[in-house]
Each structure stands twice: as structure tokens, then as C-alpha cells.
Design a protein around this motif. Sequence first.
Motif, PDB file in Angstrom:
ATOM      1  N   THR A   1     -17.396  21.009  86.351  1.00 49.86           N
ATOM      2  CA  THR A   1     -16.100  20.654  86.240  1.00 49.86           C
ATOM      3  C   THR A   1     -15.551  20.563  85.100  1.00 49.86           C
ATOM      4  OG1 THR A   1     -16.960  19.018  88.056  1.00 49.86           O
ATOM      5  CG2 THR A   1     -14.750  18.290  86.667  1.00 49.86           C
ATOM      6  N   ASN A   2     -16.216  20.626  83.928  1.00 52.94           N
ATOM      7  CA  ASN A   2     -15.680  20.679  82.576  1.00 52.94           C
ATOM      8  C   ASN A   2     -16.052  22.104  81.980  1.00 52.94           C
ATOM      9  OD1 ASN A   2     -15.662  17.678  82.634  1.00 52.94           O
ATOM     10  ND2 ASN A   2     -17.813  17.582  82.288  1.00 52.94           N
ATOM     11  N   VAL A   3     -16.059  23.085  82.468  1.00 50.86           N
ATOM     12  CA  VAL A   3     -16.337  24.563  82.099  1.00 50.86           C
ATOM     13  C   VAL A   3     -14.966  25.128  82.429  1.00 50.86           C
ATOM     14  CG1 VAL A   3     -17.445  26.486  82.362  1.00 50.86           C
ATOM     15  CG2 VAL A   3     -18.827  24.504  82.546  1.00 50.86           C
ATOM     16  N   ALA A   4     -14.515  26.050  81.240  1.00 51.07           N
ATOM     17  CA  ALA A   4     -13.331  26.603  81.404  1.00 51.07           C
ATOM     18  C   ALA A   4     -13.540  27.597  82.554  1.00 51.07           C
ATOM     19  CB  ALA A   4     -13.013  27.303  79.902  1.00 51.07           C
ATOM     20  N   TRP A   5     -12.223  27.918  83.196  1.00 44.96           N
ATOM     21  CA  TRP A   5     -12.104  28.871  84.018  1.00 44.96           C
ATOM     22  C   TRP A   5     -12.409  30.369  83.483  1.00 44.96           C
ATOM     23  CZ3 TRP A   5     -12.306  28.722  89.129  1.00 44.96           C
ATOM     24  CH2 TRP A   5     -11.493  29.862  89.828  1.00 44.96           C
ATOM     25  N   PRO A   6     -13.086  31.173  84.166  1.00 46.83           N
ATOM     26  CA  PRO A   6     -13.281  32.588  83.510  1.00 46.83           C
ATOM     27  C   PRO A   6     -11.924  33.480  83.353  1.00 46.83           C
ATOM     28  CG  PRO A   6     -14.077  32.603  85.638  1.00 46.83           C
ATOM     29  CD  PRO A   6     -13.717  31.138  85.423  1.00 46.83           C
ATOM     30  N   GLU A   7     -11.899  34.187  82.350  1.00 44.74           N
ATOM     31  CA  GLU A   7     -10.768  35.058  82.017  1.00 44.74           C
ATOM     32  C   GLU A   7     -11.273  36.653  82.307  1.00 44.74           C
ATOM     33  OE1 GLU A   7      -9.314  34.723  78.244  1.00 44.74           O
ATOM     34  OE2 GLU A   7      -9.104  32.338  78.327  1.00 44.74           O
ATOM     35  N   ALA A   8     -10.331  37.267  82.908  1.00 43.15           N
ATOM     36  CA  ALA A   8     -10.388  38.794  83.539  1.00 43.15           C
ATOM     37  C   ALA A   8      -9.779  39.574  82.180  1.00 43.15           C
ATOM     38  CB  ALA A   8      -9.839  39.000  84.733  1.00 43.15           C
ATOM     39  N   ASP A   9     -10.831  40.795  82.171  1.00 43.31           N
ATOM     40  CA  ASP A   9     -10.505  41.796  81.441  1.00 43.31           C
ATOM     41  C   ASP A   9      -9.843  43.003  82.120  1.00 43.31           C
ATOM     42  OD1 ASP A   9      -9.890  44.259  79.873  1.00 43.31           O
ATOM     43  OD2 ASP A   9     -11.787  43.833  78.648  1.00 43.31           O
TER      44      ASP A   9
ATOM     45  N   ILE B   1     -23.816  23.530  95.775  1.00 41.89           N
ATOM     46  CA  ILE B   1     -24.670  24.570  95.642  1.00 41.89           C
ATOM     47  C   ILE B   1     -24.520  25.231  93.972  1.00 41.89           C
ATOM     48  CG2 ILE B   1     -23.452  26.598  96.826  1.00 41.89           C
ATOM     49  CD1 ILE B   1     -26.210  27.440  97.615  1.00 41.89           C
ATOM     50  N   ALA B   2     -23.139  25.333  93.867  1.00 47.71           N
ATOM     51  CA  ALA B   2     -22.728  25.999  92.568  1.00 47.71           C
ATOM     52  C   ALA B   2     -23.260  25.346  91.418  1.00 47.71           C
ATOM     53  CB  ALA B   2     -21.230  26.025  92.250  1.00 47.71           C
ATOM     54  N   GLU B   3     -23.193  23.812  91.510  1.00 48.78           N
ATOM     55  CA  GLU B   3     -23.854  23.245  90.503  1.00 48.78           C
ATOM     56  C   GLU B   3     -25.205  23.137  90.127  1.00 48.78           C
ATOM     57  OE1 GLU B   3     -22.078  21.242  88.196  1.00 48.78           O
ATOM     58  OE2 GLU B   3     -20.278  20.569  89.035  1.00 48.78           O
ATOM     59  N   GLU B   4     -25.911  23.036  91.169  1.00 51.51           N
ATOM     60  CA  GLU B   4     -27.375  23.607  91.266  1.00 51.51           C
ATOM     61  C   GLU B   4     -27.560  24.940  90.578  1.00 51.51           C
ATOM     62  OE1 GLU B   4     -31.245  22.701  91.779  1.00 51.51           O
ATOM     63  OE2 GLU B   4     -29.454  21.193  92.104  1.00 51.51           O
ATOM     64  N   MET B   5     -26.987  26.069  90.866  1.00 54.88           N
ATOM     65  CA  MET B   5     -27.176  27.346  90.040  1.00 54.88           C
ATOM     66  C   MET B   5     -26.885  27.232  89.112  1.00 54.88           C
ATOM     67  SD  MET B   5     -26.067  30.189  93.138  1.00 54.88           S
ATOM     68  CE  MET B   5     -24.723  29.607  93.619  1.00 54.88           C
ATOM     69  N   TRP B   6     -25.867  26.465  88.670  1.00 51.82           N
ATOM     70  CA  TRP B   6     -25.347  26.241  87.090  1.00 51.82           C
ATOM     71  C   TRP B   6     -26.462  25.817  86.201  1.00 51.82           C
ATOM     72  CZ3 TRP B   6     -22.047  28.889  84.314  1.00 51.82           C
ATOM     73  CH2 TRP B   6     -21.363  28.294  83.214  1.00 51.82           C
ATOM     74  N   SER B   7     -26.981  24.790  86.659  1.00 52.13           N
ATOM     75  CA  SER B   7     -28.336  24.183  86.093  1.00 52.13           C
ATOM     76  C   SER B   7     -29.415  24.821  85.901  1.00 52.13           C
ATOM     77  CB  SER B   7     -28.474  22.767  86.954  1.00 52.13           C
ATOM     78  OG  SER B   7     -29.865  22.320  86.493  1.00 52.13           O
ATOM     79  N   ILE B   8     -29.707  25.836  87.001  1.00 55.64           N
ATOM     80  CA  ILE B   8     -30.770  26.897  86.919  1.00 55.64           C
ATOM     81  C   ILE B   8     -30.272  27.806  86.128  1.00 55.64           C
ATOM     82  CG2 ILE B   8     -31.950  28.557  88.174  1.00 55.64           C
ATOM     83  CD1 ILE B   8     -31.738  26.735  90.656  1.00 55.64           C
ATOM     84  N   LEU B   9     -29.096  28.000  85.817  1.00 58.97           N
ATOM     85  CA  LEU B   9     -28.727  29.038  84.611  1.00 58.97           C
ATOM     86  C   LEU B   9     -28.903  28.414  83.202  1.00 58.97           C
ATOM     87  CD1 LEU B   9     -25.591  30.498  86.432  1.00 58.97           C
ATOM     88  CD2 LEU B   9     -27.207  31.951  85.275  1.00 58.97           C
ATOM     89  N   GLY B  10     -29.197  27.244  83.331  1.00 54.08           N
ATOM     90  CA  GLY B  10     -29.574  26.633  82.045  1.00 54.08           C
ATOM     91  C   GLY B  10     -28.623  25.772  81.343  1.00 54.08           C
ATOM     92  N   HIS B  11     -27.493  25.384  82.220  1.00 52.84           N
ATOM     93  CA  HIS B  11     -26.788  24.457  81.646  1.00 52.84           C
ATOM     94  C   HIS B  11     -26.863  22.942  81.917  1.00 52.84           C
ATOM     95  CE1 HIS B  11     -24.348  27.976  80.156  1.00 52.84           C
ATOM     96  NE2 HIS B  11     -24.675  28.345  81.630  1.00 52.84           N
ATOM     97  N   ASN B  12     -26.414  22.090  81.072  1.00 53.40           N
ATOM     98  CA  ASN B  12     -26.665  20.666  81.174  1.00 53.40           C
ATOM     99  C   ASN B  12     -25.373  20.068  81.825  1.00 53.40           C
ATOM    100  OD1 ASN B  12     -29.217  20.766  80.526  1.00 53.40           O
ATOM    101  ND2 ASN B  12     -28.822  20.646  78.414  1.00 53.40           N
ATOM    102  N   GLU B  13     -24.058  20.566  81.328  1.00 50.09           N
ATOM    103  CA  GLU B  13     -22.897  20.059  81.596  1.00 50.09           C
ATOM    104  C   GLU B  13     -22.436  20.621  83.077  1.00 50.09           C
ATOM    105  OE1 GLU B  13     -19.329  21.316  79.311  1.00 50.09           O
ATOM    106  OE2 GLU B  13     -20.525  23.269  79.108  1.00 50.09           O
ATOM    107  N   SER B  14     -21.617  19.689  83.470  1.00 48.88           N
ATOM    108  CA  SER B  14     -21.104  19.867  85.066  1.00 48.88           C
ATOM    109  C   SER B  14     -20.085  21.080  84.975  1.00 48.88           C
ATOM    110  CB  SER B  14     -20.327  18.845  85.674  1.00 48.88           C
ATOM    111  OG  SER B  14     -19.655  19.036  86.818  1.00 48.88           O
TER     112      SER B  14
END
Length: 424
Positions: free
Chosen positions: A347-355, A332-345
Motif C-alpha cells: 500500500t505504501n510502495v510507489a507505482w511502477p514506471e514504464a520505460d 496474495i500480492a502482499e504475501e508474495m511481496w513479503s517473500i520477495l524480502g520486503h517488510n512494508e506493505s
Amino acid sequence: MGKRACPRLSPCGFFPIIHWEDGEISTVDDSELPVLLPELKDYKPGDGGQSPLANATEWLQVVDKNGRKGIRETNTMPQWAGSCWYYLRYIDACNGDAFVAKELEKYWMPVDLYVGGAEHAVLHLLYSRFWHKVLFDLGLVSTDEPFQKLFNQGMILAFAYEDAAGSKVPTDEVEEKNGKFFKKGTDIELKQIVAKMSKSLKNVVNPDDVVRDYGADSLRLYEMFMGPLDAVKPWQTKGIEGMNRFLGRAWRSVVGDSDEAPVFVDETAPEAIEKVMHQTVIKVTSDIENMSFNTAISQLMIFNNEMMKMDKRYREPCETFVKLLHQFAPHIAEEMWSILGHNESLTNVAWPEADHSKAVENTVEVVFQVNGKVRAKASVAKDMDKAALEKLAMENDRVKEFMNGKTVVKSIVVPGKLVNIVVK
């Protein structure tokens, strides 16, 4: 081994040895390796209890260049022989020249973390360590130990049934009547207990059925949310329903309910959203490192509840939530990521960093007292100074009500905690 992509090697440990008619026993020449196993229609033992390979008569019979006849060895090593070194073969599974390339073995070994049941302590771990140490002594691997860290996951239990004598009754022989359980076709009442899943009790939960009814992501989430990874936990299907509902809320908070494409705005999200977003990145990151998956999912639920309150779909919190969710519910996360406008998986996206500065509370609750008794409370900035705090307290309606007609003797101000106005 001969050069062949992903050779069909024996999973049970076939011995490449030939017994010749003149009594000589020899190993198969290296040029003839690997020896591919025959296709068998029947895996019943051969005559006299021999290995099923004894039934492959054409494969069994060999003749050397001088016409001498021989028979291949049909005994095999137990399956544990294969499971003792599979982690090495995974590194370089299609290598037809060696069981693992040296440079790849040096890069990947030793295994950082081994997760397995305690019941494998002897049946696998002890054997694999012995096997690995032999390979190390032979100079075939670069590490003395195969695994750096071991984590024993807890066992998942399921409902089972027993009669008054304590004898277990298979689940398919049980029927429910008015909230009680009976052996089918009888008046023998049974007690419902929690026991290990087993084929004999027929209380094994088929994951295919769960995936069919709720989806693979719901199953993954439930198994990680049941409790601490090392705890013994009972299986309850209602828990999967809860995970399925959570994924529904997650979908609505990011994508929505309508058929129209959601609109994501690049504006800065409200402070409350930003705060819980950074708190979630910090906690989920830490919990994954500590294998505390259940508490990581709990924090994602808190984040999602806050997102449900958003007046707009702010891109940063939506994308951060999806990145974190991906570890637990990848489909479901991959599907939402695609709807957010991204083509890449993902799996290849950097982990988010916290402030970390945005993850802390910037406000604090202080109490306003008159002669030591609490008369009011207020939420103020953490760094509000004494003068501003005292002024705020003096202007509070409830405080003024108790100060009416009285003289202020002194004010005691403790920043971030209280203001006590002494009057007479």
C-alpha cells in the motif's frame, strides 16, 4: 454535539425534539447533544404503529429542571436521510464537535468518482445532491456539487427458473435430472433463464461461500474480469475457478512449488521479459484509469505467461508483477511481496514506471521477394539500413535458390517491409 469519540448517532435520522405535557415543543439543548439511542431488544413497532423507539419507555420519558414532564419524539427520518450525507461523515467520522471539520471537508471534497447502480439515480443521487446543495447554501460545505463523476456499473445476473406459463420458481424448489430442470417432486419441466439476483428467486450468490471455497482474491478478480464494468453480466462459478488457477500460476512464477525459499537475482531480465513487463505497466496503468479492469487482468495474464518461461527469478519483473497484481488481488500480492524480502506493505510502495522505449518492438518481419513473389521472410532490427537488408536477402538460401543462374536487374528495398530482387 458533545465531545465523544465516534458517537453512536442514529443511522435513521432521529429528531432530538421533546413534546412537553403543557403542549410546548422544544429541541434538545446543544449541550445535551448527541442524544445516544437506547439499546433495544425488540425492534417491532410500538403500539399504534409508532417507531420502535416508543418501546424504550425509560429513554422516552424526560423531566426538565422544573419538574415538567415530556416525551421524546419517536418519529425518525428514512434511511435515505443518512445515506444522503454519509460521504461527508466518512471524512471525519470520529469528530464529536461537528459533522465534519471544515479543513478536512475542503481537502477531500468533492468526491472524485461515484460508482453505483443506475437504480440509485433517484433513491440516492438525487437526494444527496439536494441535501448537499442545502448544506452549501448554509455555508457548511465548500462545494456546490458532491460528486464530480458518476459511473454506473452493470448488474450481475444469475440463473433462475420458470415454468411454461412464465412463472418464476425459486431455485431451492428446483432439481436437475439428466441435464433438465424440474420442480421438485413433480414432472413439471422448467426453463433455465438468466435473471437479476433476488431473495424471492433465491438465486443470490453468497460471497461468504465463494471466499470460503476460493478465497477473497479469486472473487475480486472474477468480478473484475467478467467483462466491462458497465455491462450486464451473468454469474458463472466456473469463472472463479479460472481466476483461482491464474493465481496459482502467479504464485508459481514468483515463489515456486517447493518448500525452499525462492532465490531472486538482480540481473537484467531477458529482452522479451523486459518488453512485456513495460508493456504491462503501460496498459494496466491506462486500463485502471479508464476502469477497464478486465483488460488489465488479461494483460497481467500475458505477463505471467512470459514470466513462467524465465530460467531464473529475475527480481525486477517479479516485483513489478506483484505491484500490479496488488490492485486486483491484494492478499496474495502482499504475501508474495513479503517473500520477495520486503517488510512494508505494498500500500505504501510507489507505482511502477514504464520505460516506453523498451515497450516497443525492436524487431520487425520483412519479406524477401524474387520478381515480386515472396520467397522467404526474416526478423530483422527495425533500423536496419537498405544496404544491410539487401545483403541479407541476397545471402538467404531460399532467395539464392530462385536466383540460380539468373542475372540481377535491380533490387527494390523498403526498410522494415521488403526486399524485391528483380532477375532475368
